[in-house]
Scaffold this motif. Structure first.
Motif, PDB file in Angstrom:
ATOM      1  N   THR A   2     -13.717  -4.175  40.449  1.00 15.40           N
ATOM      2  CA  THR A   2     -14.268  -2.827  40.596  1.00 15.40           C
ATOM      3  C   THR A   2     -13.447  -1.813  39.803  1.00 15.40           C
ATOM      4  OG1 THR A   2     -15.076  -3.365  42.815  1.00 15.40           O
ATOM      5  CG2 THR A   2     -14.890  -1.034  42.263  1.00 15.40           C
ATOM      6  N   ALA A   3     -12.125  -1.911  39.907  1.00 14.27           N
ATOM      7  CA  ALA A   3     -11.241  -0.986  39.185  1.00 14.27           C
ATOM      8  C   ALA A   3     -11.364  -1.176  37.683  1.00 14.27           C
ATOM      9  CB  ALA A   3      -9.799  -1.198  39.632  1.00 14.27           C
ATOM     10  N   ASP A   4     -11.381  -2.423  37.220  1.00 15.26           N
ATOM     11  CA  ASP A   4     -11.438  -2.692  35.781  1.00 15.26           C
ATOM     12  C   ASP A   4     -12.768  -2.245  35.181  1.00 15.26           C
ATOM     13  OD1 ASP A   4      -8.860  -3.727  35.629  1.00 15.26           O
ATOM     14  OD2 ASP A   4      -9.518  -5.750  36.144  1.00 15.26           O
ATOM     15  N   LEU A   5     -13.850  -2.438  35.913  1.00 10.35           N
ATOM     16  CA  LEU A   5     -15.154  -1.976  35.424  1.00 10.35           C
ATOM     17  C   LEU A   5     -15.171  -0.458  35.282  1.00 10.35           C
ATOM     18  CD1 LEU A   5     -17.625  -4.266  37.405  1.00 10.35           C
ATOM     19  CD2 LEU A   5     -17.374  -4.168  34.921  1.00 10.35           C
ATOM     20  N   VAL A  32     -18.776  -8.653  32.210  1.00  8.41           N
ATOM     21  CA  VAL A  32     -18.020  -8.565  33.463  1.00  8.41           C
ATOM     22  C   VAL A  32     -18.903  -7.995  34.572  1.00  8.41           C
ATOM     23  CG1 VAL A  32     -16.024  -7.523  34.618  1.00  8.41           C
ATOM     24  CG2 VAL A  32     -15.819  -8.299  32.244  1.00  8.41           C
ATOM     25  N   ALA A  33     -19.703  -6.983  34.242  1.00 10.14           N
ATOM     26  CA  ALA A  33     -20.593  -6.367  35.239  1.00 10.14           C
ATOM     27  C   ALA A  33     -21.608  -7.378  35.768  1.00 10.14           C
ATOM     28  CB  ALA A  33     -21.301  -5.167  34.622  1.00 10.14           C
ATOM     29  N   ARG A  34     -22.146  -8.213  34.878  1.00  9.85           N
ATOM     30  CA  ARG A  34     -23.142  -9.206  35.289  1.00  9.85           C
ATOM     31  C   ARG A  34     -22.527 -10.320  36.129  1.00  9.85           C
ATOM     32  NH1 ARG A  34     -24.602  -8.483  29.910  1.00  9.85           N
ATOM     33  NH2 ARG A  34     -23.577 -10.455  29.350  1.00  9.85           N
ATOM     34  N   ALA A  59       3.432  -4.702  41.084  1.00 12.10           N
ATOM     35  CA  ALA A  59       2.282  -4.233  41.862  1.00 12.10           C
ATOM     36  C   ALA A  59       2.205  -2.715  41.844  1.00 12.10           C
ATOM     37  CB  ALA A  59       2.383  -4.744  43.298  1.00 12.10           C
ATOM     38  N   TYR A  60       3.361  -2.063  41.834  1.00 15.67           N
ATOM     39  CA  TYR A  60       3.370  -0.603  41.765  1.00 15.67           C
ATOM     40  C   TYR A  60       2.830  -0.139  40.410  1.00 15.67           C
ATOM     41  CZ  TYR A  60       4.802   3.371  44.545  1.00 15.67           C
ATOM     42  OH  TYR A  60       4.779   4.471  45.369  1.00 15.67           O
ATOM     43  N   GLY A  61       3.182  -0.865  39.339  1.00 13.98           N
ATOM     44  CA  GLY A  61       2.643  -0.533  38.018  1.00 13.98           C
ATOM     45  C   GLY A  61       1.137  -0.667  37.980  1.00 13.98           C
ATOM     46  N   SER A  62       0.616  -1.733  38.614  1.00 18.69           N
ATOM     47  CA  SER A  62      -0.840  -1.931  38.669  1.00 18.69           C
ATOM     48  C   SER A  62      -1.509  -0.840  39.489  1.00 18.69           C
ATOM     49  CB  SER A  62      -1.147  -3.311  39.272  1.00 18.69           C
ATOM     50  OG  SER A  62      -0.607  -4.347  38.477  1.00 18.69           O
ATOM     51  N   LEU A  63      -0.826  -0.389  40.534  1.00 17.68           N
ATOM     52  CA  LEU A  63      -1.341   0.710  41.345  1.00 17.68           C
ATOM     53  C   LEU A  63      -1.493   1.981  40.506  1.00 17.68           C
ATOM     54  CD1 LEU A  63      -2.078   2.066  44.070  1.00 17.68           C
ATOM     55  CD2 LEU A  63       0.383   2.391  44.450  1.00 17.68           C
ATOM     56  N   TYR A  64      -0.508   2.265  39.666  1.00 17.24           N
ATOM     57  CA  TYR A  64      -0.576   3.436  38.788  1.00 17.24           C
ATOM     58  C   TYR A  64      -1.771   3.340  37.834  1.00 17.24           C
ATOM     59  CZ  TYR A  64       4.094   5.099  40.151  1.00 17.24           C
ATOM     60  OH  TYR A  64       5.170   5.599  40.840  1.00 17.24           O
ATOM     61  N   ILE A  65      -2.047   2.134  37.310  1.00 19.10           N
ATOM     62  CA  ILE A  65      -3.187   1.963  36.407  1.00 19.10           C
ATOM     63  C   ILE A  65      -4.481   2.258  37.144  1.00 19.10           C
ATOM     64  CG2 ILE A  65      -4.539   0.242  35.137  1.00 19.10           C
ATOM     65  CD1 ILE A  65      -1.975  -0.989  34.165  1.00 19.10           C
ATOM     66  N   ASP A  66      -4.619   1.743  38.369  1.00 17.70           N
ATOM     67  CA  ASP A  66      -5.836   1.982  39.146  1.00 17.70           C
ATOM     68  C   ASP A  66      -6.011   3.475  39.448  1.00 17.70           C
ATOM     69  OD1 ASP A  66      -8.145   1.524  40.535  1.00 17.70           O
ATOM     70  OD2 ASP A  66      -7.194   0.622  42.283  1.00 17.70           O
ATOM     71  N   ARG A  67      -4.909   4.181  39.629  1.00 19.32           N
ATOM     72  CA  ARG A  67      -4.980   5.615  39.889  1.00 19.32           C
ATOM     73  C   ARG A  67      -5.216   6.434  38.621  1.00 19.32           C
ATOM     74  NH1 ARG A  67       0.344   6.414  43.790  1.00 19.32           N
ATOM     75  NH2 ARG A  67      -0.602   5.761  45.767  1.00 19.32           N
ATOM     76  N   GLY A  68      -5.096   5.788  37.458  1.00 16.79           N
ATOM     77  CA  GLY A  68      -5.227   6.515  36.200  1.00 16.79           C
ATOM     78  C   GLY A  68      -3.946   7.202  35.787  1.00 16.79           C
ATOM     79  N   LYS A 115      -7.933  -9.190  32.138  1.00 15.32           N
ATOM     80  CA  LYS A 115      -7.866  -9.691  30.759  1.00 15.32           C
ATOM     81  C   LYS A 115      -9.102  -9.236  29.972  1.00 15.32           C
ATOM     82  CE  LYS A 115      -4.131 -11.481  31.991  1.00 15.32           C
ATOM     83  NZ  LYS A 115      -4.123 -10.667  33.207  1.00 15.32           N
ATOM     84  N   GLN A 116     -10.241  -9.138  30.641  1.00 11.92           N
ATOM     85  CA  GLN A 116     -11.440  -8.603  29.994  1.00 11.92           C
ATOM     86  C   GLN A 116     -11.249  -7.111  29.679  1.00 11.92           C
ATOM     87  OE1 GLN A 116     -13.618 -10.491  28.831  1.00 11.92           O
ATOM     88  NE2 GLN A 116     -14.642 -11.854  30.279  1.00 11.92           N
ATOM     89  N   ARG A 117     -10.574  -6.412  30.579  1.00 11.58           N
ATOM     90  CA  ARG A 117     -10.269  -4.997  30.332  1.00 11.58           C
ATOM     91  C   ARG A 117      -9.420  -4.855  29.076  1.00 11.58           C
ATOM     92  NH1 ARG A 117      -5.652  -2.910  32.280  1.00 11.58           N
ATOM     93  NH2 ARG A 117      -5.656  -4.081  34.240  1.00 11.58           N
ATOM     94  N   LEU A 118      -8.437  -5.732  28.924  1.00 11.42           N
ATOM     95  CA  LEU A 118      -7.586  -5.718  27.733  1.00 11.42           C
ATOM     96  C   LEU A 118      -8.387  -6.035  26.478  1.00 11.42           C
ATOM     97  CD1 LEU A 118      -4.889  -5.701  26.209  1.00 11.42           C
ATOM     98  CD2 LEU A 118      -4.543  -8.079  26.954  1.00 11.42           C
ATOM     99  N   LEU A 119      -9.240  -7.068  26.544  1.00 10.00           N
ATOM    100  CA  LEU A 119     -10.051  -7.453  25.382  1.00 10.00           C
ATOM    101  C   LEU A 119     -11.036  -6.344  25.004  1.00 10.00           C
ATOM    102  CD1 LEU A 119     -10.751 -11.185  26.333  1.00 10.00           C
ATOM    103  CD2 LEU A 119      -9.171 -10.339  24.585  1.00 10.00           C
ATOM    104  N   CYS A 120     -11.531  -5.632  26.021  1.00 15.01           N
ATOM    105  CA  CYS A 120     -12.430  -4.499  25.769  1.00 15.01           C
ATOM    106  C   CYS A 120     -11.694  -3.398  25.011  1.00 15.01           C
ATOM    107  CB  CYS A 120     -12.971  -3.978  27.093  1.00 15.01           C
ATOM    108  SG  CYS A 120     -14.130  -2.608  26.939  1.00 15.01           S
ATOM    109  N   ALA A 121     -10.471  -3.094  25.425  1.00 19.51           N
ATOM    110  CA  ALA A 121      -9.665  -2.077  24.747  1.00 19.51           C
ATOM    111  C   ALA A 121      -9.321  -2.498  23.320  1.00 19.51           C
ATOM    112  CB  ALA A 121      -8.397  -1.806  25.545  1.00 19.51           C
ATOM    113  N   LEU A 122      -9.035  -3.783  23.133  1.00 11.37           N
ATOM    114  CA  LEU A 122      -8.735  -4.288  21.782  1.00 11.37           C
ATOM    115  C   LEU A 122      -9.948  -4.140  20.869  1.00 11.37           C
ATOM    116  CD1 LEU A 122      -6.701  -7.498  22.710  1.00 11.37           C
ATOM    117  CD2 LEU A 122      -5.891  -5.687  21.180  1.00 11.37           C
TER     118      LEU A 122
END
Length: 385
Positions: free
Chosen positions: A368-371, A354-356, A253-262, A329-336
């Motif tokens: 919200t974070a992934d978008l 994802v937005a729709r 969860a701390y790792g995910s927090l870092y991703i959300d913070r950039g 997972k959509q965020r990952l596929l978008c990066a790929l």
């Protein structure tokens, strides 16, 4: 729960195979033809046997399904009775949530589980957190309803065949599920209810981690992002037991927090520390951590050999399987699509989808974070989201 269902159904399937094997041996070694064997049994007996098999299968599936619901209902009832608050109730991939005072159904699932009841914890210090009844509620409900079914089965022997059979199978399934969750064990690295109780009894910190995770989950569902949650809900404590899912989940969860913070370098460091103990961590966590490490590599160094090492067929299948349930997972596929496949239009299409459909996802704070992250990736690539 899925393991229990598979085991019960495989037992019934094995019985059918056993019947077939017996018939095969009689035909092969006694000189009896198949038609003679079936003839000796009689058409009425064959029809009765087939009907009994079909009826047994239907009753068994129904008994397992109802017992899974009752198991999660046990967590719900005993949890609410000890001060917890309703968040979600899931059977299979159908999840009931409370959104802005209204109940709604959404789709969500977790590998290796047939259901899940999540509540938010009462406002108490974690050392005083009531953890026993919430965790034991599912086993108690299975056991109680199994005993009631057995008593009814004994008391009413003249009941219709379908009901009589259902009561017996309902007892067997309930007792079996109570054992599956009441005897401490791990299934695919995931600890069951009894194992969790032992962890929280022996290690008070596990109660803290559970409290934090329940609070984080409840906030995500109501639209709060990780970076906007209280710092006290996260912990970067040193892990002393990588087989302890509470400790691993708190660190992740701390790792995910870092991703959300950039703070991507800090996130990568956290996840790589976890992956150094891959053999000790539950398979579900390994897949989740691998997805995040792949994402961080794609937006970072972009080393081809490292991307190909992480992007296995299993991980690809996992991401595709859960893309409509987890926006990460959509965020990952978008990066790929953007950085590996060189398909910017596909990346834009993923973002747009994802937005729709953002309201369909269970964890609105995560969406919200992934978008926002995907939007930044597209803008950096010179594209208008």
């Amino acid at each position: 729960m899925k393991q229990a269902l598979k085991l019960i159904l495989s037992t019934l399937f094995g019985a059918c195979i056993g019947f077939g094997a017996v018939m095969f041996c009689i035909v092969m070694f006694t000189g009896t033809s198949v038609s003679d064997f079936l003839g000796k049994m009689g058409n009425v007996q064959i029809a009765t046997l087939l009907m009994s098999c079909v009826l047994s299968m239907v009753c068994l599936i129904l008994a397992v399904f109802v017992q899974i619901i009752l198991h999660e209902a046990g967590h719900l009832v005993f949890g609410l009775a000890t001060g917890y608050r309703f968040v979600s109730f899931r059977v299979g991939n159908i999840t009931l949530i409370k959104d802005k005072g209204r109940f709604r159904f959404k789709r969500f699932s977790i590998s290796g589980t047939g259901g899940q009841c999540l509540l938010s914890p009462p406002d108490r210090p974690y050392k005083q957190m009531p953890y026993f009844w919430y965790n034991a509620g599912g086993v108690l409900m299975n056991l109680l309803t199994a005993i009631i079914a057995l008593v009814l089965w004994i008391m009413f022997p003249e009941a219709p065949l379908a009901l009589h059979m259902f009561l017996l199978l309902f007892f067997i399934c309930g007792f079996f599920l109570a054992l599956m969750n009441g005897i401490p064990m791990k299934m695919s690295g995931i600890t069951n209810d009894a194992f969790n109780l032992i962890l929280m009894y022996k290690d008070p910190k596990s109660r803290k981690y559970l409290t934090q995770q329940l609070s984080i989950n409840a906030a995500l569902m109501t639209g709060t992002r990780l970076k906007d949650m209280p710092e006290s809900w996260f912990t970067d404590d040193e892990i002393t037991d990588y087989g302890n899912t509470f400790q691993v989940s708190a660190k992740a969860a701390y790792g995910s927090l870092y991703i959300d913070r950039g703070e991507f370098e800090a996130a990568e460091k956290t996840f790589r520390e976890l992956m150094q103990h891959e053999g000790e961590i539950a398979g579900l966590f390994v897949k989740e951590i691998s997805c995040e490490l792949l994402f961080l590599e794609l937006i970072g160094a972009r080393r081809k050999e490292e991307i190909e090492r992480l992007y296995t067929d299993k991980l690809k299948g996992y991401a595709l399987r859960y893309k409509n349930m987890m926006s990460s997972k959509q965020r990952l596929l978008c990066a790929l699509a953007l950085y590996y496949d060189n398909q910017p239009e596909k990346a834009k299409e993923i973002y747009g989808k994802v937005a729709r459909n953002r309201d369909r996802y269970l964890q609105q704070g995560e969406v919200t974070a992934d978008l926002e992250i995907m939007e930044k990736m597209l803008r950096k690539a010179g594209m208008q989201p």
